[in-house]
Design a protein around this motif. Sequence first.
Motif, short mmCIF file in Angstrom:
data_model
loop_
_atom_site.label_atom_id
_atom_site.label_comp_id
_atom_site.label_asym_id
_atom_site.label_seq_id
_atom_site.Cartn_x
_atom_site.Cartn_y
_atom_site.Cartn_z
N LEU A 311 -0.51 27.25 -2.69
CA LEU A 311 -0.28 25.81 -2.77
C LEU A 311 0.31 25.40 -4.13
N SER A 312 -0.20 25.97 -5.21
CA SER A 312 0.28 25.59 -6.54
C SER A 312 1.71 26.07 -6.80
N LYS A 313 2.15 27.09 -6.08
CA LYS A 313 3.50 27.61 -6.27
C LYS A 313 4.57 26.55 -6.03
N ASP A 314 4.33 25.66 -5.10
CA ASP A 314 5.35 24.68 -4.70
C ASP A 314 5.27 23.36 -5.47
N ILE A 315 4.28 23.18 -6.32
CA ILE A 315 4.13 21.90 -7.04
C ILE A 315 5.35 21.59 -7.92
N ASP A 392 6.19 16.73 -13.82
CA ASP A 392 7.09 17.47 -14.73
C ASP A 392 7.18 18.92 -14.26
N PRO A 393 8.35 19.40 -13.86
CA PRO A 393 8.46 20.79 -13.36
C PRO A 393 8.01 21.83 -14.39
N ALA A 394 8.31 21.60 -15.66
CA ALA A 394 7.90 22.57 -16.69
C ALA A 394 6.38 22.63 -16.79
N SER A 395 5.72 21.49 -16.72
CA SER A 395 4.26 21.47 -16.77
C SER A 395 3.66 22.12 -15.53
N GLY A 396 4.27 21.89 -14.36
CA GLY A 396 3.79 22.53 -13.14
C GLY A 396 3.93 24.04 -13.18
N ARG A 397 5.05 24.52 -13.74
CA ARG A 397 5.24 25.97 -13.85
C ARG A 397 4.26 26.56 -14.85
N SER A 398 3.96 25.83 -15.90
CA SER A 398 2.98 26.31 -16.88
C SER A 398 1.59 26.44 -16.23
#
Length: 418
Positions: A311-315, A392-398
Amino acid sequence: MARLHLISSPNVSSLTTACFVIVGSNLWARKLSFNTVYFQSTLGCHGSKASKHNIKGQIQYNPLRFQQSAFNHNYKSIERGATFEETNKIYVVKADSVASSELESEASNSKSIVDSVKSFMAVLYEFIYPYALFAQTSASTSASLLAVQKLSDISPLFFIGLLQAVSTLSFMLLYVSGVNQLFDFEIDKINKPYLPLAAGKLSFRNCVFIVALSAILGLGINLMIGSPALIWNFVLSVTLWTCYSVNLPFLRWKKNAVQTSLLMFFCWTFLIPFTYFLHMQTFVLKRPLVFTRSFIVSLLFMSFYSIGLALSKDIPDVEGDIKHGVASFAARLGQKKVFWICVFLFEMAFGVAFLAAASSSSPFWIKFVTCLGNVVLGSILWYQTKYVDVTDPASGRSFYSLNWKLLMGSYVLLPLIR
């Protein structure tokens, strides 16, 4: 005799001495002595006065002539020597410059080759998804340790089996990540423009070549090892993740959120732990298949954690997924809601591990380490939630990267729970 008379003559001696003083050189002294012999013959042929006059005149003239001749000779000799030395010097410099230029050219060529290899390895490192490589290596090592029943099982035979288990991981991950990037090229331009293929660091043709070569080498090495568990692990992983990525009828499972979650649940909860555990238990240690308590705890832990990862992969990828029709849970339910569902699942996994460690029959210090370790991991996750901006995509990837790091920490603790 004339020779004796001339040498004994005080006039000639004084003149000779004067010439030595004027000239001040052995070379000129020899030339003056030669003229003295010449004057001796003149003295023998003519009278005494005339001879003295001639001698005086010749001696007065000859030093100038000899001085000029000696100077000219010396100048020519110096000039010729300088020319010779200069010629040699120019030749040597040219030879050295040619040799040094060749050495510099060879050094620059070797340096460029080394730089090219380094650049290619850096691109390959980004291409393989580093977090997945580390997580897969940790998973295979942890699952192999679950088969250890006593300390003597950790022997050279165990490490050989572990090396066999991890030897093809890089090829499998190169294939899986390569296929995903080939078919997600347009989506990655929006969601993950830093990936090598989307960023233009790797050509489409080279990507296809890497994917094909990785599949061939991975399968070939597993066949050479001969472990049925490793062969099935590679074949099933390649097949399932191809179905996940390839855009063909009835495939492209990533478009369906349920299928994506089920795929990650199956691979990380059952396929990876079971195949590596089976490889070590039956192929390496030659024991009958018996599921240990630590193995069952690992399955329960991963049943929660793998769904959270799915689930977190797609955030952070919502924008590109919506644009290209990928109906992930984050796109359908909202990023914030999915984020807190993931946090709940991760904390549930750490709770299961904590309870299993507290109720184990292990020595007290192992109980303490495993219980405290899971509390620390869960606390780190909870503390980091207040810094996550799901929009924020960067924050989600972090946040997604943090989940993989915490999982690798759990892989260290799970084999200790007995």
